[in-house]
Design an enzyme around this catalytic site. Structure first.
Site, mmCIF file in Angstrom:
data_model
loop_
_atom_site.group_PDB
_atom_site.id
_atom_site.type_symbol
_atom_site.label_atom_id
_atom_site.label_comp_id
_atom_site.label_asym_id
_atom_site.label_seq_id
_atom_site.Cartn_x
_atom_site.Cartn_y
_atom_site.Cartn_z
ATOM 1 N N GLU A 1 -23.246 -7.615 0.193
ATOM 2 C CA GLU A 1 -22.110 -8.523 0.073
ATOM 3 C C GLU A 1 -22.262 -9.755 0.950
ATOM 4 O O GLU A 1 -21.595 -10.765 0.726
ATOM 5 C CB GLU A 1 -20.810 -7.810 0.410
ATOM 6 N N LYS B 1 0.836 -1.214 0.000
ATOM 7 C CA LYS B 1 0.000 0.000 0.000
ATOM 8 C C LYS B 1 0.867 1.259 0.000
ATOM 9 O O LYS B 1 0.616 2.203 -0.769
ATOM 10 C CB LYS B 1 -0.891 0.000 1.243
ATOM 11 N N GLU C 1 -16.961 13.203 11.168
ATOM 12 C CA GLU C 1 -16.360 11.943 11.625
ATOM 13 C C GLU C 1 -14.840 12.013 11.768
ATOM 14 O O GLU C 1 -14.143 11.024 11.541
ATOM 15 C CB GLU C 1 -16.756 10.792 10.688
ATOM 16 N N HIS D 1 -14.423 7.962 -5.139
ATOM 17 C CA HIS D 1 -13.195 7.173 -5.129
ATOM 18 C C HIS D 1 -12.219 7.593 -6.222
ATOM 19 O O HIS D 1 -11.139 7.033 -6.331
ATOM 20 C CB HIS D 1 -13.529 5.685 -5.255
ATOM 21 N N LYS E 1 -18.211 -5.720 -5.547
ATOM 22 C CA LYS E 1 -17.746 -6.765 -4.640
ATOM 23 C C LYS E 1 -17.356 -8.038 -5.381
ATOM 24 O O LYS E 1 -17.998 -8.433 -6.345
ATOM 25 C CB LYS E 1 -18.828 -7.097 -3.616
ATOM 26 N N TRP F 1 -18.191 -6.655 7.969
ATOM 27 C CA TRP F 1 -16.863 -6.059 7.851
ATOM 28 C C TRP F 1 -15.981 -6.353 9.059
ATOM 29 O O TRP F 1 -14.946 -5.730 9.235
ATOM 30 C CB TRP F 1 -16.980 -4.550 7.615
ATOM 31 N N CYS G 1 -23.539 1.030 -0.923
ATOM 32 C CA CYS G 1 -22.657 1.396 -2.035
ATOM 33 C C CYS G 1 -21.989 0.172 -2.645
ATOM 34 O O CYS G 1 -21.829 -0.856 -2.005
ATOM 35 C CB CYS G 1 -21.583 2.386 -1.591
ATOM 36 N N HIS H 1 -27.404 4.077 4.027
ATOM 37 C CA HIS H 1 -26.557 4.222 2.841
ATOM 38 C C HIS H 1 -26.039 2.861 2.412
ATOM 39 O O HIS H 1 -25.672 2.028 3.241
ATOM 40 C CB HIS H 1 -25.374 5.145 3.153
#
Length: 766
Positions: free
Chosen positions: A609, A19, A488, A698, A112, A565, A647, A645
């Site tokens: 998912e 990463k 947040e 994104h 996904k 998650w 996505c 929400h």
């Protein structure tokens, strides 16, 4: 001796070296040659580790610079038309442009990977002229052999799965596309065979889903073609995530090996082998170690399973392997110094799973006595966690047992609630809002680290968070948003934040997994009974509301998303875990309402998912998932507006369940799918409040007003304008300050254009 195999290894490195290299390259801090060198070293280290552990069949070409599906597409020159690709090897700039977007072209859709939290880049076939640009599996094979002396097992995404995951072609064109792709696959395989490759793993996870008869015929065509074209190459046809459908057809295919998942598809695959047998001339890849879960396997149970299999096939036919790629689990437990001993002892990440595979291969080959000490240590560790107090909280178990038999629902139907809420809030036509988070700058992350390290006390950190809230409340007002959020800034991750404040959770220091691209997440571990302890979000939300006369949404993560998650315990059902979470979150919803917060968003981006891959299991899952959401939100007043929400999923097959959640407003991503979700509402009515994300967060590009206006106009053809909201498609945490502000200004401008068109006819003041 029975051999061991791994279907793939995590790309990111124990300390997310992968990463960091990607992001350094993207930011211009790392030259391309140095970037390639760093990634090669990471890749070789991963191979070296498996070699040293004693894995017999080591996968190569499982490593990626971003995503393995994107790798397959670009290997075949399949590039979206808007990128003006002119052929040849796809350069890194174009490769990353497809994934992340460029100044002039939007990124490809991301969705996904089956029912996991990994996201792949959706190939776009429209207009493509496929050709082999480079043989990636061959390059990976040569590197492993030349650098480390490893006789690698190249991994390739299979043709049928690749086609099924792609877009930009009509179903009637499937055979035509297969005719274009098959010769390219054959070329890749023939070059591997000429190089001396012994085994190739071809991943076809689509075979665990329900296929039409035409698709079965295509599978037969594909693998008959391979058998004819490369007769001496051993192909392991690999399935995972569930039991294989059409078992007798699949095992009859002319391949050397069949890989089956004996974790998530255990009952179905075992039943098929017992009833229909397994071909004596083929190798069985037995996926007995969970590639998606983090818990130490009961080696005794796995040995018993393998012993059952050796009564159905010979030991010579058996390869012990992971159920799927280890991409979905962290790298190693070794560096976790802060976990409870009984929890750490019961964990197995990727490296520990390598050890388990080697032990099982040894145990089934030479008998249990050869690994007696390891068996005893394993069972002791599992029992220690099972008997812990965290897994045996009678108060929580009794409370959840009481509410799970009730039918959770709001006091009044949506139509009546909507009128009451509109009277209270007096919102304009097409209310604007965001999904919740604002940019987490380097300064924000630094402040959090200073607080976590004890360099800042609680008061200093709270003051800093309030300063950020002040800045962004003012900015939202200036931009012209109607419903605000606090941003947040105190939250690292939308699941981790809540897990840290609930009982029953634990957190690793290095337990990272890849979600998409360079985005890595560190899933919490739900290892005990979940319980609410104190208010988690009230302080910051109440402070933000005190700074504005406009409504501020309270922001929570929903029970199904927290569960999906997280790495969850495997000793009770997922349904029961969801209800424990819902009961805890309900108490937070009630605390927000009591603090004067009248809009509360309970995000559920991960509902889709978790949908089982088997159609016959989906209705039951959706039923209790919807129930868990309603259990969380059902006790609020009629005037309290519940938002949610979702996505980056395909939602067309669960619109009814989304509506059954009975949220007053739902926001759904639709920008990367170029409005395709809107088609779902052209054939299905939806009568609750809804916002379809009008731009892709994104991608670093700032969307034009015209793009968003077009998206709004199309949506208004199929959705009730009086119930339509306008928002980005997801939270803005990963974006920069300037692009966020510019994008939101454009969004508000697009909204004003839409209001000017529609206000008079709908009876709103413009």
């Amino acid at each position: 001796m029975v051999k061991s195999s791994v279907l793939g290894y995590p790309r990111i490195g124990a300390d997310r070296e992968w990463k960091k290299a990607l992001e350094a390259f993207w930011s211009g801090k790392l030259e391309e040659s140095a970037f390639h060198s760093q990634l090669q070293e990471i890749r070789l280290n991963h191979l070296r580790k498996q070699q040293e552990k004693g894995i017999d069949f080591i996968s190569v070409n499982d490593f990626s610079y971003y995503d393995h599906v994107l790798d397959t597409a670009t290997m075949f020159g399949i590039v979206p038309q808007r990128f003006a690709y002119e052929g040849g090897v796809v350069p890194l700039s174009l490769y990353y442009g497809i994934a992340r977007g460029t100044k002039d072209a939007t990124a490809s859709e991301m969705t996904k990977w089956f029912n996991t939290n990994y996201h792949y880049i959706v190939p776009e076939l429209d207009g493509a002229v496929p050709t082999v640009t480079e043989n990636r599996p061959l390059i990976a094979y040569r590197e492993a052999k030349e650098k480390l002396g490893i006789e690698g097992k190249p991994v390739i995404l299979g043709p049928l799965t690749f086609l099924k995951l792609s877009k930009g072609y009509d179903v009637s064109e499937t055979d035509a596309w297969l005719e274009r792709l098959l010769p390219l696959y054959v070329q890749v395989l023939q070059e591997l065979a000429l190089e001396g490759v012994e085994w190739v793993q071809i991943d076809e996870p689509i075979l665990v889903t329900k296929l039409r008869e035409a698709d079965l015929e295509r599978v037969k065509t594909i693998y008959s073609t391979f058998a004819t074209s490369v007769p001496k190459l051993n192909i392991m046809l690999q399935t995972y995530f569930e039991s294989v459908e059409n078992y007798s057809d699949i095992v009859a295919l002319p391949v050397k090996g069949i890989g089956l998942d004996f974790v998530h598809g255990l009952s179905g695959n075992i039943a098929s082998i017992k009833e229909l047998g397994f071909p004596a001339e083929k190798v069985l890849g037995a996926g007995v170690i969970d590639g998606r879960g983090i818990w130490k396997a009961s080696l005794r149970e796995k040995l018993s399973l393998l012993q059952v299999l050796t009564r159905l096939v010979t030991a010579d036919q058996l390869i012990v392997q992971s159920s799927c790629s280890l991409l979905h689990v962290p790298v190693t437990v070794q560096h976790e110094a802060k976990l409870l001993p009984e929890l750490k002892g019961a964990l197995a990440f990727a490296d520990e799973k390598l050890d388990e595979l080697v032990l099982l291969a040894k145990g089934i080959s030479f008998g249990e006595a050869e690994i007696a000490d390891e068996l005893e240590q394993c069972e002791s560790a599992i029992q220690a966690l099972k008997q812990s107090g965290e897994r045996n909280r009678n108060d929580i178990q009794q409370a959840v047992a009481a509410i799970r038999v009730q039918e959770p629902k709001r006091n009044r139907p949506f139509v009546e609630r909507h009128l009451a809420q509109q009277n209270k809030w007096q919102l304009p036509l097409f209310p604007t809002t965001t999904i919740g988070s604002f940019p987490q700058s380097a300064e924000v992350r630094k402040a959090r680290q200073q607080w976590r390290k004890g360099e800042w006390n609680n008061e200093q950190y709270a003051d800093y968070i309030r300063e950020q809230i002040d800045i962004w409340i003012k900015l939202q007002e200036e931009i012209g948003l109607d419903v605000l959020v606090h941003g947040e800034f105190e939250r690292t991750d939308m699941v981790e934040f809540f897990g840290e404040k609930l009982a029953g959770f634990a957190f690793t220091q290095y337990g990272w997994v890849q979600s998409y691209g360079s985005r890595c997440v560190k899933p919490p571990i739900i290892f005990g009974d979940v319980a609410f302890e104190e208010a988690m979000t009230v302080e910051e939300t109440k402070y933000a509301q005190s700074k504005t006369t406009r409504p501020v949404k309270g922001m929570l993560t929903g029970p199904i998303t927290i569960m999906n998650w997280s790495f969850v315990r495997d000793d009770i059902s997922r349904e029961l875990i969801a209800y424990q979470l819902a009961y805890a979150l309900r108490q937070e919803v009630e605390a927000l309402e009591q603090a004067g917060i009248g809009m509360i968003q309970v995000d559920e981006p991960a509902v889709r998912e978790g949908l089982p891959l088997k159609e016959e299991d989906q209705a039951e899952y959706l039923s209790w998932a919807v129930k868990a959401f309603r259990m969380t939100t059902c006790t609020v007043q009629d005037t309290t507006q519940i938002h949610t929400h979702m996505c980056y999923c395909e939602f067309h097959d669960m619109i009814d369940s989304i509506e059954a959640m009975d949220a007053d407003v739902i926001s759904i991503e639709t920008s990367r799918s170029h409005g395709e979700l809107i088609h779902s509402f052209e054939v299905n009515t939806y009568e609750l409040g809804i916002g379809l994300g009008v731009y892709d967060i994104h991608s670093p590009r700032v969307p034009r007003v015209e793009e968003m206006t077009s998206m709004i106009d199309r949506a208004l053809h199929v959705l009730d304008p009086k119930l339509f909201w306008i928002n980005p498609d997801c939270g803005l945490k990963t974006r920069g300050y300037e692009e966020t502000v510019d994008s939101l200004r454009n969004m508000v401008e697009a909204t004003e254009i839409a209001r000017a068109k529609h206000s008079v006819s709908l009876g709103f003041n413009s």
